[in-house]
Every structure is written in C-alpha cells, then in structure tokens.
Design an enzyme around this catalytic site. Structure first.
Site, PDB file in Angstrom:
ATOM      1  N   GLU A  34      -0.507  -9.226  -0.688  1.00  0.00           N
ATOM      2  CA  GLU A  34      -1.945  -9.438  -0.444  1.00  0.00           C
ATOM      3  C   GLU A  34      -2.710  -9.484  -1.777  1.00  0.00           C
ATOM      4  O   GLU A  34      -3.635 -10.275  -1.937  1.00  0.00           O
ATOM      5  CB  GLU A  34      -2.482  -8.339   0.479  1.00  0.00           C
ATOM      6  CG  GLU A  34      -1.934  -8.515   1.903  1.00  0.00           C
ATOM      7  CD  GLU A  34      -2.228  -7.341   2.819  1.00  0.00           C
ATOM      8  OE1 GLU A  34      -1.863  -6.194   2.458  1.00  0.00           O
ATOM      9  OE2 GLU A  34      -2.815  -7.557   3.892  1.00  0.00           O
ATOM     10  N   ALA A  70       0.873  -1.169   0.000  1.00  0.00           N
ATOM     11  CA  ALA A  70       0.000   0.000   0.000  1.00  0.00           C
ATOM     12  C   ALA A  70       0.912   1.222   0.000  1.00  0.00           C
ATOM     13  O   ALA A  70       2.063   1.151   0.449  1.00  0.00           O
ATOM     14  CB  ALA A  70      -0.868  -0.018   1.251  1.00  0.00           C
ATOM     15  N   GLY A 120       0.652  -4.925   0.810  1.00  0.00           N
ATOM     16  CA  GLY A 120      -0.490  -4.975  -0.104  1.00  0.00           C
ATOM     17  C   GLY A 120      -0.169  -5.659  -1.427  1.00  0.00           C
ATOM     18  O   GLY A 120      -1.072  -6.160  -2.098  1.00  0.00           O
TER      19      GLY A 120
HETATM   20  N1  CAA Z   1       4.643   3.114  -0.563  1.00  0.00           N
HETATM   21  C1  CAA Z   1       5.046   4.273  -1.093  1.00  0.00           C
HETATM   22  N2  CAA Z   1       6.204   4.420  -1.763  1.00  0.00           N
HETATM   23  C2  CAA Z   1       6.973   3.324  -1.885  1.00  0.00           C
HETATM   24  C3  CAA Z   1       6.624   2.080  -1.336  1.00  0.00           C
HETATM   25  C4  CAA Z   1       5.375   1.993  -0.664  1.00  0.00           C
HETATM   26  N3  CAA Z   1       4.915   0.849  -0.148  1.00  0.00           N
HETATM   27  N4  CAA Z   1       7.610   1.198  -1.596  1.00  0.00           N
HETATM   28  C5  CAA Z   1       8.552   1.861  -2.292  1.00  0.00           C
HETATM   29  N5  CAA Z   1       8.174   3.146  -2.466  1.00  0.00           N
HETATM   30  C6  CAA Z   1       8.905   4.218  -3.153  1.00  0.00           C
HETATM   31  C7  CAA Z   1      10.055   4.720  -2.295  1.00  0.00           C
HETATM   32  O1  CAA Z   1       9.599   5.661  -1.349  1.00  0.00           O
HETATM   33  C8  CAA Z   1      10.944   5.341  -3.355  1.00  0.00           C
HETATM   34  O2  CAA Z   1      10.386   6.581  -3.734  1.00  0.00           O
HETATM   35  P1  CAA Z   1      11.323   7.921  -3.754  1.00  0.00           P
HETATM   36  O3  CAA Z   1      12.349   7.611  -4.814  1.00  0.00           O
HETATM   37  O4  CAA Z   1      10.357   8.982  -4.151  1.00  0.00           O
HETATM   38  O5  CAA Z   1      11.908   8.040  -2.403  1.00  0.00           O
HETATM   39  C9  CAA Z   1      10.765   4.396  -4.545  1.00  0.00           C
HETATM   40  O6  CAA Z   1       9.533   3.706  -4.313  1.00  0.00           O
HETATM   41  C10 CAA Z   1      11.864   3.351  -4.662  1.00  0.00           C
HETATM   42  O7  CAA Z   1      11.967   2.657  -3.430  1.00  0.00           O
HETATM   43  P2  CAA Z   1      13.324   2.489  -2.595  1.00  0.00           P
HETATM   44  O8  CAA Z   1      14.247   3.637  -2.881  1.00  0.00           O
HETATM   45  O9  CAA Z   1      12.968   2.235  -1.190  1.00  0.00           O
HETATM   46  O10 CAA Z   1      13.897   1.177  -3.291  1.00  0.00           O
HETATM   47  P3  CAA Z   1      14.914   0.132  -2.636  1.00  0.00           P
HETATM   48  O11 CAA Z   1      15.380  -0.733  -3.745  1.00  0.00           O
HETATM   49  O12 CAA Z   1      15.924   0.801  -1.799  1.00  0.00           O
HETATM   50  O13 CAA Z   1      13.999  -0.749  -1.639  1.00  0.00           O
HETATM   51  C11 CAA Z   1      12.021  -1.957  -1.022  1.00  0.00           C
HETATM   52  C12 CAA Z   1      12.957  -1.539  -2.179  1.00  0.00           C
HETATM   53  C13 CAA Z   1      12.733  -2.918  -0.092  1.00  0.00           C
HETATM   54  C14 CAA Z   1      10.814  -2.663  -1.664  1.00  0.00           C
HETATM   55  C15 CAA Z   1      11.558  -0.714  -0.236  1.00  0.00           C
HETATM   56  O14 CAA Z   1      11.085   0.252  -1.167  1.00  0.00           O
HETATM   57  C16 CAA Z   1      10.492  -0.946   0.773  1.00  0.00           C
HETATM   58  O15 CAA Z   1      10.777  -1.493   1.846  1.00  0.00           O
HETATM   59  N6  CAA Z   1       9.228  -0.553   0.486  1.00  0.00           N
HETATM   60  C17 CAA Z   1       8.145  -0.632   1.420  1.00  0.00           C
HETATM   61  C18 CAA Z   1       7.665  -2.058   1.593  1.00  0.00           C
HETATM   62  C19 CAA Z   1       6.560  -2.112   2.627  1.00  0.00           C
HETATM   63  O16 CAA Z   1       6.769  -1.855   3.787  1.00  0.00           O
HETATM   64  N7  CAA Z   1       5.328  -2.484   2.196  1.00  0.00           N
HETATM   65  C20 CAA Z   1       4.189  -2.559   3.063  1.00  0.00           C
HETATM   66  C21 CAA Z   1       3.381  -1.316   2.926  1.00  0.00           C
HETATM   67  S1  CAA Z   1       2.131  -1.212   4.148  1.00  0.00           S
HETATM   68  C22 CAA Z   1       0.826  -2.080   3.560  1.00  0.00           C
HETATM   69  O17 CAA Z   1       0.877  -2.694   2.506  1.00  0.00           O
HETATM   70  C23 CAA Z   1      -0.390  -2.022   4.451  1.00  0.00           C
HETATM   71  C24 CAA Z   1      -1.512  -2.916   4.136  1.00  0.00           C
HETATM   72  O18 CAA Z   1      -1.439  -4.145   4.185  1.00  0.00           O
HETATM   73  C25 CAA Z   1      -2.816  -2.321   3.859  1.00  0.00           C
END
Ligand code: CAA
Length: 260
Positions: A115, A66, A112
């Site tokens: 999911e 998400a 998400g």
């Molecule tokens: N939401 C918003 N933006 C996201 C995102 C997310 N879930 N995942 C990645 N992005 C964005 C980053 O913020 C970044 O944007 P900027 O360049 O503008 O800063 C861009 O995508 C690239 O990401 P990274 O620089 O972080 O890339 P990386 O290769 O260093 O890492 C990753 C990759 C490990 C997937 C890392 O991006 C990450 O950990 N993402 C979040 C994963 C996460 O926690 N997901 C769960 C979300 S909560 C949810 O889903 C709730 C629910 O069940 C309803």
C-alpha cells in the site's frame, strides 16, 4: 532530525527515506508512520529537494505490512482509527507530495508495504521482490488504501484476485500487470531509482507537480481530471519555470529551472 525507525539522506536534489526496522521486516508500526509523516513534511517544505525515494533497509523486505503485533488486540473503533490515521498521516500524504516519490521495492512489499509502494508515484522493484495484499489471511482487509489503489493500477479483476487469494506475486508478474514500472537486479535498484529521480529533477518542478496533480485528479471521486488539467496548464504560464523552459528551447540550450 533524529529518527528511531527511519533514516534520511540527501544527495543533490534527491532525498532518500529508508524504513529501518529490518528485524521486523520494516513493518509499519504507528511510531514509524509518524516519523515518515515528519520526514515527508520536511522534504516537501525543502525547495532544494526535487524527488524522494522511499525504500526499506536490509536485503529481505521493503515493508512486510502494518505491524501485526501492534494491532492484534485492537477493538472495532481502534481498527477504524488505525486505518483512518494511517491513511491521513502516510499514504495520502505520500500521494499528495509536491514532488515525485519513487518506491524502490527491495524485497517483500506486503499489506501496508505494498500500500505504501502504491501511494508512491512510481515503483521500481528488485527482481527478488514479492508483492501482495495478504490481509484477508489474517481476518482483515487492506486498510491503508489497498482496495482502491490496487484496482487503479492493475484493474478490478486482478485486484479482486490478488486480494481474495492473499497471494504474493513475483516482480516480473507485477511488471507485466503494471503494478511496478521497472524491475532490475537488486544491486542496481538504488542506482536505477536515482537515475529516474535525476530525470525528474531536470524538469520544471512546477510543471511536474501540476502534471501529477492532474493525473491524480482523474482518480479522485467528485473531481474532474480534465478541469484540473486546464487549471494546472493555465497556472504554468505564470511561472518563471515556463519562461525559462520556453526561452531555453528557443536559445537551443538546456533549461535550468528555478522552480518558481
Ligand atoms: N508485523 C509485525 N511483525 C512482522 C511482520 C508484520 N507485518 N512481518 C514480519 N514480521 C516479523 C516477524 O514476526 C518476525 O519477527 P520475530 O523474529 O520477532 O518473530 C520477523 O519479522 C521476521 O519475519 P519471519 O520470521 O516471518 O520471516 P519469514 O522469512 O519466515 O517470512 C514473510 C517473511 C512471508 C514476509 C512473513 O514475515 C509474513 O508473512 N509477514 C506478514 C505479512 C503480512 O501479512 N502483511 C500484512 C499485514 S496487515 C496490514 O498490512 C493491514 C493493513 O493494510 C492496514
């Protein structure tokens, strides 16, 4: 149909929906969820489409979850609504499609994203995919059905481990645990998904949906899967598909299902 966050294309009876926010690793914001709902409704209503593939654009991510930036300031009520609306508009909608939906998991499938893949009926992953539900590392829990569907797929113990450690698993481990159906090289992913979709498309659409409904019934509280199976089995006997399938068998030819 014009979309900003997704792309759709149809090849024969196979419809592909690609989530297209590669700079945000295809994170699901509310606008994307609404567009996916619209695209799924259209695909469900189109009798020419017999299978759907959902994938992510770019080489890095299927969907990284998400959109964290969108919900970071939410209140308790807004958080609850995010979960309820998302489940209704996308995750339950995918699962309840009247045609099989295959997730082609082409990279990170987190939160998400996993999911969404788990809401699909089948998952094929590229060997570089990483899957996990890391929500507790953000101070929330999976809110798009993850606590339920992960346990259904991998069992309670593995689901407890994956969710409480917030760890990511490799595609090969996900395969071993039954979280994904197949693992292939990245360049083979879409072909593999299309091959599986074609196999599904060759069968009776009425029987395929009846079987899927019966399987899902067994995972639905308060519904008796065996009773659903009896009802769905019976329904088949009133379809043109059944007449065609049995006639083709007797005439020793390949069935050509009308889908009625
Ligand atoms: N939401 C918003 N933006 C996201 C995102 C997310 N879930 N995942 C990645 N992005 C964005 C980053 O913020 C970044 O944007 P900027 O360049 O503008 O800063 C861009 O995508 C690239 O990401 P990274 O620089 O972080 O890339 P990386 O290769 O260093 O890492 C990753 C990759 C490990 C997937 C890392 O991006 C990450 O950990 N993402 C979040 C994963 C996460 O926690 N997901 C769960 C979300 S909560 C949810 O889903 C709730 C629910 O069940 C309803």
């Amino acid at each position: 149909m014009d979309f900003e966050n997704i792309e759709v294309s149809t090849e024969g009876a196979i419809h592909t929906i690609t989530i297209n926010r590669p700079k945000q690793l295809n994170a699901l914001n509310r606008a994307t969820i609404k567009e996916l709902n619209t695209a799924l409704n259209a695909a469900d209503e189109n009798s020419g489409i017999r299978a759907v593939i959902v994938t992510g654009s770019g080489e890095k991510a299927f969907v990284a979850g998400a959109d964290i930036k969108e919900f970071a300031e939410f209140t308790v009520a807004e958080g609850k609504a995010l979960s309820a609306d998302g489940q209704k508009l996308l995750f339950d909608r995918v699962e309840q499609m009247n045609k099989p939906v295959i997730a082609a998991v082409n990279g990170f499938a987190l939160g998400g994203g996993l999911e969404l893949a788990m809401s699909c009926h089948v998952r094929i992953a590229s060997d570089n995919a990483r899957l996990g539900l890391p929500e507790v590392s953000l101070g929330v829990i999976p809110g798009y059905g993850g606590t339920q569907r992960l346990a259904h797929l991998v069992g309670k113990g593995k689901a407890m481990e994956m969710i409480t450690t917030a760890g990511m698993v490799k595609a090969a481990d996900a395969y071993q645990w039954g979280l994904v159906n197949k693992v292939v090289a990245p360049e083979e992913l879409m072909n593999e998904a299309k091959t599986m979709a074609s196999a599904m498309c060759a069968n009776s659409p009425m029987a395929v949906v009846g079987a899927m409904k019966s399987i899902l019934a067994g995972y639905t509280d308060g519904v008796n899967g065996y009773e659903t199976e009896i009802a769905e089995f019976g329904k088949c006997f009133g379809t043109d598909d059944f007449k065609e399938g049995t006639t083709a068998f007797i005439e020793r030819r390949k069935a050509d299902f009308p889908g009625k």
